[in-house]
Design a protein around this motif. Sequence first.
Motif, PDB file in Angstrom:
ATOM      1  N   ILE A 299       0.840  -1.193   0.000  1.00  0.00           N
ATOM      2  CA  ILE A 299       0.000   0.000   0.000  1.00  0.00           C
ATOM      3  C   ILE A 299       0.874   1.241   0.000  1.00  0.00           C
ATOM      4  O   ILE A 299       1.795   1.368   0.816  1.00  0.00           O
ATOM      5  CB  ILE A 299      -0.929   0.031   1.236  1.00  0.00           C
ATOM      6  N   VAL A 300       0.594   2.129  -0.924  1.00  0.00           N
ATOM      7  CA  VAL A 300       1.275   3.413  -0.975  1.00  0.00           C
ATOM      8  C   VAL A 300       0.347   4.459  -0.363  1.00  0.00           C
ATOM      9  O   VAL A 300      -0.784   4.609  -0.807  1.00  0.00           O
ATOM     10  CB  VAL A 300       1.631   3.811  -2.419  1.00  0.00           C
ATOM     11  N   PRO A 301       0.795   5.177   0.653  1.00  0.00           N
ATOM     12  CA  PRO A 301      -0.096   6.136   1.320  1.00  0.00           C
ATOM     13  C   PRO A 301      -0.450   7.308   0.419  1.00  0.00           C
ATOM     14  O   PRO A 301       0.317   7.688  -0.474  1.00  0.00           O
ATOM     15  CB  PRO A 301       0.714   6.595   2.528  1.00  0.00           C
ATOM     16  N   SER A 302      -1.619   7.870   0.657  1.00  0.00           N
ATOM     17  CA  SER A 302      -2.004   9.096  -0.023  1.00  0.00           C
ATOM     18  C   SER A 302      -1.166  10.237   0.551  1.00  0.00           C
ATOM     19  O   SER A 302      -0.465  10.083   1.558  1.00  0.00           O
ATOM     20  CB  SER A 302      -3.487   9.395   0.220  1.00  0.00           C
ATOM     21  N   LYS A 303      -1.262  11.392  -0.072  1.00  0.00           N
ATOM     22  CA  LYS A 303      -0.514  12.532   0.441  1.00  0.00           C
ATOM     23  C   LYS A 303      -1.019  12.931   1.825  1.00  0.00           C
ATOM     24  O   LYS A 303      -0.232  13.392   2.668  1.00  0.00           O
ATOM     25  CB  LYS A 303      -0.601  13.716  -0.515  1.00  0.00           C
ATOM     26  N   GLU A 304      -2.323  12.717   2.087  1.00  0.00           N
ATOM     27  CA  GLU A 304      -2.862  13.019   3.416  1.00  0.00           C
ATOM     28  C   GLU A 304      -2.324  12.045   4.451  1.00  0.00           C
ATOM     29  O   GLU A 304      -1.920  12.439   5.547  1.00  0.00           O
ATOM     30  CB  GLU A 304      -4.396  12.966   3.395  1.00  0.00           C
ATOM     31  N   GLN A 305      -2.303  10.763   4.105  1.00  0.00           N
ATOM     32  CA  GLN A 305      -1.778   9.773   5.039  1.00  0.00           C
ATOM     33  C   GLN A 305      -0.289   9.989   5.299  1.00  0.00           C
ATOM     34  O   GLN A 305       0.170   9.859   6.430  1.00  0.00           O
ATOM     35  CB  GLN A 305      -2.020   8.364   4.504  1.00  0.00           C
ATOM     36  N   ALA A 306       0.438  10.318   4.254  1.00  0.00           N
ATOM     37  CA  ALA A 306       1.869  10.576   4.424  1.00  0.00           C
ATOM     38  C   ALA A 306       2.096  11.776   5.344  1.00  0.00           C
ATOM     39  O   ALA A 306       2.999  11.772   6.191  1.00  0.00           O
ATOM     40  CB  ALA A 306       2.524  10.816   3.068  1.00  0.00           C
ATOM     41  N   ALA A 307       1.273  12.809   5.191  1.00  0.00           N
ATOM     42  CA  ALA A 307       1.393  13.992   6.038  1.00  0.00           C
ATOM     43  C   ALA A 307       1.103  13.673   7.502  1.00  0.00           C
ATOM     44  O   ALA A 307       1.624  14.323   8.415  1.00  0.00           O
ATOM     45  CB  ALA A 307       0.446  15.091   5.558  1.00  0.00           C
ATOM     46  N   LEU A 308       0.285  12.639   7.719  1.00  0.00           N
ATOM     47  CA  LEU A 308      -0.064  12.245   9.087  1.00  0.00           C
ATOM     48  C   LEU A 308       0.808  11.113   9.612  1.00  0.00           C
ATOM     49  O   LEU A 308       0.560  10.581  10.697  1.00  0.00           O
ATOM     50  CB  LEU A 308      -1.537  11.840   9.153  1.00  0.00           C
ATOM     51  N   GLY A 313       3.488   0.252   3.064  1.00  0.00           N
ATOM     52  CA  GLY A 313       3.476  -1.001   3.809  1.00  0.00           C
ATOM     53  C   GLY A 313       2.297  -1.875   3.439  1.00  0.00           C
ATOM     54  O   GLY A 313       1.465  -1.507   2.606  1.00  0.00           O
ATOM     55  N   TYR A 314       2.243  -3.057   4.060  1.00  0.00           N
ATOM     56  CA  TYR A 314       1.143  -3.972   3.768  1.00  0.00           C
ATOM     57  C   TYR A 314      -0.102  -3.646   4.584  1.00  0.00           C
ATOM     58  O   TYR A 314      -1.177  -4.179   4.320  1.00  0.00           O
ATOM     59  CB  TYR A 314       1.557  -5.428   4.021  1.00  0.00           C
ATOM     60  N   LEU A 315       0.039  -2.784   5.580  1.00  0.00           N
ATOM     61  CA  LEU A 315      -1.063  -2.379   6.433  1.00  0.00           C
ATOM     62  C   LEU A 315      -0.953  -0.891   6.729  1.00  0.00           C
ATOM     63  O   LEU A 315       0.127  -0.407   7.105  1.00  0.00           O
ATOM     64  CB  LEU A 315      -1.017  -3.158   7.759  1.00  0.00           C
ATOM     65  N   ILE A 316      -2.043  -0.173   6.534  1.00  0.00           N
ATOM     66  CA  ILE A 316      -2.097   1.226   6.945  1.00  0.00           C
ATOM     67  C   ILE A 316      -3.248   1.378   7.925  1.00  0.00           C
ATOM     68  O   ILE A 316      -4.379   0.967   7.645  1.00  0.00           O
ATOM     69  CB  ILE A 316      -2.281   2.192   5.760  1.00  0.00           C
ATOM     70  N   THR A 317      -2.933   1.925   9.076  1.00  0.00           N
ATOM     71  CA  THR A 317      -3.928   2.158  10.122  1.00  0.00           C
ATOM     72  C   THR A 317      -4.138   3.650  10.271  1.00  0.00           C
ATOM     73  O   THR A 317      -3.192   4.395  10.541  1.00  0.00           O
ATOM     74  CB  THR A 317      -3.470   1.576  11.462  1.00  0.00           C
TER      75      THR A 317
END
Length: 354
Positions: A299-308, A313-317
């Motif tokens: 999983i590649v994080p969105s720009k919002e998730q990356a900012a937070l 990774g295989y799991l994003i919480t």
Amino acid sequence: MPRSVHRPSQMRRLSVIPIGVTAAIVLSACSDNGTDHPAAGTSPTVSKAPASRGVITRTAAESVIDHYQATNNRANARRSAQVLGTIETGTLYAQDKADYRLWNTWTKSEQKEYGSPFTYVDRHLWIPPASSGATWFAATVTASTTRAKALIIFDKGSGDTYKAALTLFKGKGESIPAIAVDRNGWAVLADPSKEVGGIAPAGLHAAYEDYWVTGGMKEGTRLAATTKPIKDALQIHRAAEKHGTADGYATKKFFATSPASVKVYALRAADGAVLAAFSTAHTQESLVKPQYRCKTADIVPSKEQAALGAGQGYLITDTFLGQGLASLTSRSARMTNIEWQAVGSRAAQCPKPA
């Protein structure tokens, strides 16, 4: 900051990158000395007994709101969480701190809208009597920049300074009712632990989150399923159960968590209902399915998730905090609004080969 300026977290698109495939993950997503005066807009009955006192004088409460406006505008201009922390607490503070972290992910127009100085007009103060032991007061206001109406709770807790703890704008098609006052003009409180319409205000967090976790099969049965906050939560839960996410490469599940504050603020409305403002929270787990995990997909994080805080990774919480508003009567318990905000995100990586 008026919470309507930054909308409750919406559907976000992320990307999962299996070998040769791009898929999308859907992220759902917020005693002062002096003479006391009655609440604004009321005409209390004159009593021969000595005038009672409120938890704060009307003049002092107006000053609290004035100070909040000025400091909030200054904090937003600097995007200073430290300055903001002097006037906000609990869920509201956590949400607004996250806004600052997300600033660079917004469009120029969103930044301009959020950063525009505001004031609260058309104020009505709802001050509990000092005899209630309350540490807070409420105000219904209109934001000057958007004309949106809101209920704000200012609480000093065990300290000496009143801070904004919750700011809830009226939900679409809903209203924020006038509050009942006693013969001296003080706001009438309701007991958060006492059931009204089959649920106590203190149980609203668990009942609402049950729609995310089980689709409302347990505690959620105590809430009417016809209001927008419930319909939205149920729709997202059902979609996750049926389709997962990322075109089937990952699952999406929700887990209720402890909110930033467990305190519930309950007021008796002039129409007899109990108006309850509360905090709520859940996490969302987007997890690559076992057959693809650590093999062909990540999983590649969105720009919002990356900012937070999330990486690949295989799991994003993702952690979400919400402010809820509900109206409870003997006939029904209705969630009338929710203000969601993603406040944190983290990823788990596959172990590196030995």
